[in-house]
Design an enzyme around this catalytic site. Sequence first.
Site, short mmCIF file in Angstrom:
data_model
loop_
_atom_site.label_atom_id
_atom_site.label_comp_id
_atom_site.label_asym_id
_atom_site.label_seq_id
_atom_site.Cartn_x
_atom_site.Cartn_y
_atom_site.Cartn_z
N ASP A 174 -11.70 3.08 5.80
CA ASP A 174 -12.18 2.44 4.87
C ASP A 174 -13.43 2.65 4.41
O ASP A 174 -14.48 1.88 5.38
CB ASP A 174 -11.69 1.15 5.37
CG ASP A 174 -11.79 -0.02 4.01
OD1 ASP A 174 -12.32 -0.13 3.45
OD2 ASP A 174 -10.27 -0.82 4.36
N ASN A 197 -1.17 -6.43 4.25
CA ASN A 197 -1.15 -7.31 3.33
C ASN A 197 -0.48 -6.57 2.66
O ASN A 197 -0.60 -5.81 1.77
CB ASN A 197 -3.06 -7.49 2.46
CG ASN A 197 -3.95 -7.12 4.23
OD1 ASN A 197 -3.27 -8.81 4.87
ND2 ASN A 197 -4.59 -6.45 3.79
N GLY A 229 -4.41 -10.48 0.01
CA GLY A 229 -5.23 -10.00 0.42
C GLY A 229 -5.39 -8.94 -0.02
O GLY A 229 -6.18 -7.52 0.09
N GLN A 230 -4.29 -7.79 0.04
CA GLN A 230 -3.87 -6.74 -0.75
C GLN A 230 -4.56 -6.63 -2.08
O GLN A 230 -4.90 -7.13 -3.55
CB GLN A 230 -2.64 -6.23 -1.48
CG GLN A 230 -1.87 -4.47 -1.70
CD GLN A 230 -0.21 -4.17 -1.66
OE1 GLN A 230 0.12 -5.50 -1.72
NE2 GLN A 230 -0.39 -3.28 -2.08
N HIS A 279 -0.54 0.10 2.55
CA HIS A 279 -1.23 0.51 2.79
C HIS A 279 -1.09 -0.20 4.58
O HIS A 279 -1.35 -1.31 4.55
CB HIS A 279 -2.76 0.86 2.74
CG HIS A 279 -3.19 0.32 1.95
ND1 HIS A 279 -2.91 -0.48 0.79
CD2 HIS A 279 -3.74 -0.68 2.74
CE1 HIS A 279 -4.04 -1.85 0.55
NE2 HIS A 279 -4.43 -1.99 1.78
N LEU A 280 -1.74 0.08 5.81
CA LEU A 280 -1.86 -0.18 7.01
C LEU A 280 -2.81 -0.45 7.40
O LEU A 280 -3.83 0.90 7.14
CB LEU A 280 -1.00 0.58 8.09
CG LEU A 280 0.66 0.27 8.13
CD1 LEU A 280 0.92 1.03 6.55
CD2 LEU A 280 0.67 0.65 9.38
N HIS A 281 -3.50 -1.42 8.02
CA HIS A 281 -5.28 -1.11 8.59
C HIS A 281 -4.98 -1.04 9.89
O HIS A 281 -4.43 -2.03 11.04
CB HIS A 281 -6.22 -2.65 8.42
CG HIS A 281 -5.40 -3.25 6.72
ND1 HIS A 281 -7.04 -2.60 5.97
CD2 HIS A 281 -5.35 -3.27 5.72
CE1 HIS A 281 -6.90 -2.64 4.64
NE2 HIS A 281 -5.97 -3.64 4.45
#
Length: 112
Positions: free
Chosen positions: A30, A85, A91-92, A98-100
């Site tokens: 990221d 999110n 907060g997206q 997607h995964l953080h």
Amino acid sequence: MSDCLFCQIIAGEVPATIVKRSPHGIAFRDLNAQAPTHVLIVPKQHLASLNDTDDARLLGQLLLLAKEVAEIEGLSHRGYRVVVNTNREAGQSVFHLHLHVLGGRAMAWPPG
């Protein structure tokens, strides 16, 4: 989807630092890191959010990819967080599921 940043990264049209690829998804760093290690896991198929799939196999594959990323990054024993999110209030900001994977420091609770 041609206007989706993550689809462009998957297609190789936008550069990213790739951590791992799998048949189902791609993991990359990221650019707006929120922890010393911050990797995004995205499915190769465009899905706007978690609300847009009930494919348990795909979701499981993405979680396994997150686990593999944690191993690659040396986070497995220290600890890491996986966050999804969904929609703006959560907060997206990029509307491709997607995964953080976050780690490399102690995480506070509750988040946000």
